[in-house]
Design a protein around this motif. Sequence first.
Motif, PDB file in Angstrom:
ATOM      1  N   GLY A   1       2.835   4.999  -7.038  1.00  2.00           N
ATOM      2  CA  GLY A   1       1.709   4.882  -7.950  1.00  2.00           C
ATOM      3  C   GLY A   1       1.354   3.455  -8.301  1.00  2.00           C
ATOM      4  O   GLY A   1       2.070   2.504  -7.991  1.00  2.00           O
ATOM      5  N   ALA A   2       0.228   3.316  -8.966  1.00  2.66           N
ATOM      6  CA  ALA A   2      -0.310   1.996  -9.292  1.00  2.66           C
ATOM      7  C   ALA A   2       0.585   1.225 -10.258  1.00  2.66           C
ATOM      8  O   ALA A   2       0.709   0.002 -10.154  1.00  2.66           O
ATOM      9  N   LYS A   3       1.218   1.934 -11.198  1.00  2.00           N
ATOM     10  CA  LYS A   3       2.072   1.237 -12.167  1.00  2.00           C
ATOM     11  C   LYS A   3       3.184   0.456 -11.463  1.00  2.00           C
ATOM     12  O   LYS A   3       3.468  -0.683 -11.823  1.00  2.00           O
ATOM     13  N   ALA A   4       3.799   1.064 -10.470  1.00  2.00           N
ATOM     14  CA  ALA A   4       4.862   0.395  -9.725  1.00  2.00           C
ATOM     15  C   ALA A   4       4.304  -0.723  -8.862  1.00  2.00           C
ATOM     16  O   ALA A   4       4.833  -1.838  -8.838  1.00  2.00           O
ATOM     17  N   ALA A   5       3.230  -0.450  -8.152  1.00  2.00           N
ATOM     18  CA  ALA A   5       2.652  -1.452  -7.250  1.00  2.00           C
ATOM     19  C   ALA A   5       2.116  -2.655  -8.017  1.00  2.00           C
ATOM     20  O   ALA A   5       2.190  -3.792  -7.533  1.00  2.00           O
ATOM     21  N   ASP A   6       1.605  -2.426  -9.215  1.00  2.00           N
ATOM     22  CA  ASP A   6       1.053  -3.531 -10.002  1.00  2.00           C
ATOM     23  C   ASP A   6       2.123  -4.470 -10.539  1.00  2.00           C
ATOM     24  O   ASP A   6       1.809  -5.553 -11.036  1.00  2.00           O
ATOM     25  N   LEU A   7       3.387  -4.095 -10.428  1.00  2.00           N
ATOM     26  CA  LEU A   7       4.481  -4.986 -10.837  1.00  2.00           C
ATOM     27  C   LEU A   7       4.734  -6.090  -9.810  1.00  2.00           C
ATOM     28  O   LEU A   7       5.407  -7.068 -10.105  1.00  2.00           O
ATOM     29  N   VAL A   8       4.179  -5.927  -8.619  1.00  2.00           N
ATOM     30  CA  VAL A   8       4.415  -6.871  -7.520  1.00  2.00           C
ATOM     31  C   VAL A   8       3.372  -7.977  -7.554  1.00  2.00           C
ATOM     32  O   VAL A   8       2.176  -7.721  -7.680  1.00  2.00           O
ATOM     33  N   THR A   9       3.852  -9.197  -7.433  1.00  2.00           N
ATOM     34  CA  THR A   9       2.972 -10.352  -7.307  1.00  2.00           C
ATOM     35  C   THR A   9       3.223 -10.966  -5.932  1.00  2.00           C
ATOM     36  O   THR A   9       4.363 -11.268  -5.588  1.00  2.00           O
TER      37      THR A   9
ATOM     38  N   ALA B   1       0.836  -1.204   0.000  1.00  2.00           N
ATOM     39  CA  ALA B   1       0.000   0.000   0.000  1.00  2.00           C
ATOM     40  C   ALA B   1       0.872   1.256   0.000  1.00  2.00           C
ATOM     41  O   ALA B   1       0.553   2.237  -0.673  1.00  2.00           O
ATOM     42  N   THR B   2       1.980   1.227   0.727  1.00  2.00           N
ATOM     43  CA  THR B   2       2.895   2.364   0.746  1.00  2.00           C
ATOM     44  C   THR B   2       3.537   2.556  -0.617  1.00  2.00           C
ATOM     45  O   THR B   2       3.651   3.678  -1.103  1.00  2.00           O
ATOM     46  N   LEU B   3       3.951   1.469  -1.269  1.00  2.00           N
ATOM     47  CA  LEU B   3       4.502   1.562  -2.615  1.00  2.00           C
ATOM     48  C   LEU B   3       3.484   2.191  -3.558  1.00  2.00           C
ATOM     49  O   LEU B   3       3.812   3.086  -4.339  1.00  2.00           O
TER      50      LEU B   3
END
Length: 74
Positions: A10-18, A3-5
């Motif tokens: 932003g969402a683009k960076a956070a969406d890279l995480v699985t 959530a902090t990321l």
Amino acid sequence: MLATLREVAGAKAADLVTVVPDPAVEAVVGSWPAVLDDRRAADLRRIPDASFESVVGDCAPITLGVESIARSDE
């Protein structure tokens, strides 16, 4: 942390995480103490990070290969 990321980078960076449970990682992290004694670091004048947000803000540009984070959810 994720959530902090998302908040900082932003969402683009956070969406890279699985998120996938890994028993080997869980075993290592689970063996760490819940509370750390940081007196030695303080004696060496090591200054703790102000917040997890500041850590993400410092590290995300390096990880993402950019100069700085210009947050974009596009």
